[in-house]
Design a protein around this motif. Structure first.
Motif, PDB file in Angstrom:
ATOM      1  N   TYR A   4       3.931   7.845  -1.976  1.00  0.00           N
ATOM      2  CA  TYR A   4       4.057   6.395  -1.849  1.00  0.00           C
ATOM      3  C   TYR A   4       2.935   5.682  -2.587  1.00  0.00           C
ATOM      4  CZ  TYR A   4       7.370   6.955   2.043  1.00  0.00           C
ATOM      5  OH  TYR A   4       8.442   7.260   2.820  1.00  0.00           O
ATOM      6  N   LYS A   5       3.191   4.437  -2.947  1.00  0.00           N
ATOM      7  CA  LYS A   5       2.153   3.569  -3.492  1.00  0.00           C
ATOM      8  C   LYS A   5       1.265   3.157  -2.318  1.00  0.00           C
ATOM      9  CE  LYS A   5       1.498  -0.797  -5.981  1.00  0.00           C
ATOM     10  NZ  LYS A   5       0.307  -1.163  -5.261  1.00  0.00           N
ATOM     11  N   ILE A   6      -0.033   3.230  -2.512  1.00  0.00           N
ATOM     12  CA  ILE A   6      -0.974   2.847  -1.457  1.00  0.00           C
ATOM     13  C   ILE A   6      -1.236   1.346  -1.543  1.00  0.00           C
ATOM     14  CG2 ILE A   6      -3.326   3.135  -0.591  1.00  0.00           C
ATOM     15  CD1 ILE A   6      -3.094   6.090  -1.494  1.00  0.00           C
ATOM     16  N   ASP A  11      -3.197  -7.184   1.038  1.00  0.00           N
ATOM     17  CA  ASP A  11      -1.858  -7.096   1.621  1.00  0.00           C
ATOM     18  C   ASP A  11      -1.975  -7.347   3.126  1.00  0.00           C
ATOM     19  OD1 ASP A  11       0.606  -5.955   2.834  1.00  0.00           O
ATOM     20  OD2 ASP A  11       1.018  -5.356   0.763  1.00  0.00           O
ATOM     21  N   ARG A  12      -1.130  -8.222   3.630  1.00  0.00           N
ATOM     22  CA  ARG A  12      -1.186  -8.640   5.033  1.00  0.00           C
ATOM     23  C   ARG A  12      -1.047  -7.486   6.025  1.00  0.00           C
ATOM     24  NH1 ARG A  12       3.384 -11.960   6.192  1.00  0.00           N
ATOM     25  NH2 ARG A  12       3.787 -10.999   8.180  1.00  0.00           N
ATOM     26  N   ILE A  13      -0.277  -6.469   5.688  1.00  0.00           N
ATOM     27  CA  ILE A  13      -0.040  -5.370   6.639  1.00  0.00           C
ATOM     28  C   ILE A  13      -1.336  -4.661   7.026  1.00  0.00           C
ATOM     29  CG2 ILE A  13       0.444  -3.516   4.973  1.00  0.00           C
ATOM     30  CD1 ILE A  13       2.787  -2.729   6.971  1.00  0.00           C
ATOM     31  N   ILE A  91      -9.088   0.326  -0.647  1.00  0.00           N
ATOM     32  CA  ILE A  91     -10.139  -0.511  -1.234  1.00  0.00           C
ATOM     33  C   ILE A  91     -10.856   0.339  -2.283  1.00  0.00           C
ATOM     34  CG2 ILE A  91     -12.079  -2.063  -0.751  1.00  0.00           C
ATOM     35  CD1 ILE A  91     -11.216  -1.996   2.215  1.00  0.00           C
ATOM     36  N   PRO A  92     -10.157   0.648  -3.373  1.00  0.00           N
ATOM     37  CA  PRO A  92     -10.720   1.578  -4.354  1.00  0.00           C
ATOM     38  C   PRO A  92     -12.007   1.062  -4.994  1.00  0.00           C
ATOM     39  CG  PRO A  92      -8.685   0.587  -5.179  1.00  0.00           C
ATOM     40  CD  PRO A  92      -8.843   0.146  -3.760  1.00  0.00           C
ATOM     41  N   HIS A 134      -7.405   1.401  10.995  1.00  0.00           N
ATOM     42  CA  HIS A 134      -6.302   0.874  10.176  1.00  0.00           C
ATOM     43  C   HIS A 134      -5.108   0.487  11.046  1.00  0.00           C
ATOM     44  CE1 HIS A 134      -7.371   1.072   5.968  1.00  0.00           C
ATOM     45  NE2 HIS A 134      -7.809   2.315   6.081  1.00  0.00           N
ATOM     46  N   LEU A 135      -4.832   1.277  12.067  1.00  0.00           N
ATOM     47  CA  LEU A 135      -3.692   0.988  12.943  1.00  0.00           C
ATOM     48  C   LEU A 135      -3.899  -0.301  13.733  1.00  0.00           C
ATOM     49  CD1 LEU A 135      -2.919   4.566  14.315  1.00  0.00           C
ATOM     50  CD2 LEU A 135      -1.989   3.437  12.276  1.00  0.00           C
ATOM     51  N   ASP A 136      -5.156  -0.702  13.873  1.00  0.00           N
ATOM     52  CA  ASP A 136      -5.482  -1.936  14.592  1.00  0.00           C
ATOM     53  C   ASP A 136      -5.792  -3.095  13.647  1.00  0.00           C
ATOM     54  OD1 ASP A 136      -5.131  -0.788  17.119  1.00  0.00           O
ATOM     55  OD2 ASP A 136      -7.148   0.060  17.081  1.00  0.00           O
ATOM     56  N   GLY A 137      -5.534  -2.900  12.356  1.00  0.00           N
ATOM     57  CA  GLY A 137      -5.757  -3.964  11.381  1.00  0.00           C
ATOM     58  C   GLY A 137      -7.216  -4.186  11.034  1.00  0.00           C
ATOM     59  N   ILE A 138      -8.035  -3.158  11.224  1.00  0.00           N
ATOM     60  CA  ILE A 138      -9.472  -3.256  10.942  1.00  0.00           C
ATOM     61  C   ILE A 138      -9.799  -2.417   9.709  1.00  0.00           C
ATOM     62  CG2 ILE A 138     -11.794  -2.782  11.822  1.00  0.00           C
ATOM     63  CD1 ILE A 138     -10.506  -3.013  14.679  1.00  0.00           C
ATOM     64  N   LEU A 139     -10.482  -3.026   8.753  1.00  0.00           N
ATOM     65  CA  LEU A 139     -10.890  -2.327   7.537  1.00  0.00           C
ATOM     66  C   LEU A 139     -12.369  -1.966   7.616  1.00  0.00           C
ATOM     67  CD1 LEU A 139      -9.058  -4.613   4.964  1.00  0.00           C
ATOM     68  CD2 LEU A 139      -8.302  -2.403   5.861  1.00  0.00           C
ATOM     69  N   PHE A 140     -12.741  -0.868   6.982  1.00  0.00           N
ATOM     70  CA  PHE A 140     -14.126  -0.398   7.086  1.00  0.00           C
ATOM     71  C   PHE A 140     -15.125  -1.434   6.582  1.00  0.00           C
ATOM     72  CE2 PHE A 140     -13.951   0.640   2.610  1.00  0.00           C
ATOM     73  CZ  PHE A 140     -15.277   0.696   2.192  1.00  0.00           C
TER      74      PHE A 140
END
Length: 155
Positions: A4-6, A11-13, A91-92, A134-140
């Protein structure tokens, strides 16, 4: 299987809480297989379903100890803390120092719907916490200090 494309930052998701998986069926099994293939193809150590645009509480992790798949994972206990650098396939080119629990216990389901309990420490604990975030919408980057661009190695 498919790669899949990452989904990337913006992106809102990535900012939404993923939906619980009410029933494990062939679609979830296929999702797990494709997530693992996508993670390995991208040379990552973990991937959460929202990172491929799917709002499901599903993660895959492999920190070199073999593939771990979890459905509806929940961290049930944490102990200690340690700070280390993290990056993210969504977040490359960016890394930052994140403080996380050094030892955790996680409960969830395996691909057959059987209860799964994992006691993790070190890198595996860090990877699991990152993916569950990630499942909770939190980014590092929301937890990171010393955020910086990753400098590519020259050959």
């Amino acid at each position: 299987m498919a790669v899949y494309k990452i989904v990337e930052l913006g992106d809102r998701i990535l900012k939404e809480r993923a939906k619980e998986v009410p029933k494990i069926n062939q679609n979830i099994i296929k999702l797990l297989d494709n997530m693992a293939e996508t993670m390995y193809h991208a040379r990552g150590v973990g991937l959460a379903a929202p990172q491929i645009g799917v709002s499901k509480r599903v993660i895959v992790v492999d920190v070199g100890e073999g593939l771990l798949e979890m459905i509806n994972p929940v961290i049930t206990s944490c102990a200690g803390h340690e700070t280390d650098s993290e990056g993210c396939l969504s977040i490359p080119g960016i890394v930052g120092d994140v403080t996380r629990a050094s030892v955790i216990e996680v409960k969830g389901l395996d691909r057959r719907g059987k209860p799964l309990e994992v006691k993790a420490k070190g890198y595996l604990a860090r990877a699991l916490q990152h993916e569950i975030d990630h499942l909770d919408g939190i980014l590092f980057i929301e937890k990171a200090k010393n955020i910086r661009k990753l400098v590519p190695k020259e050959d």
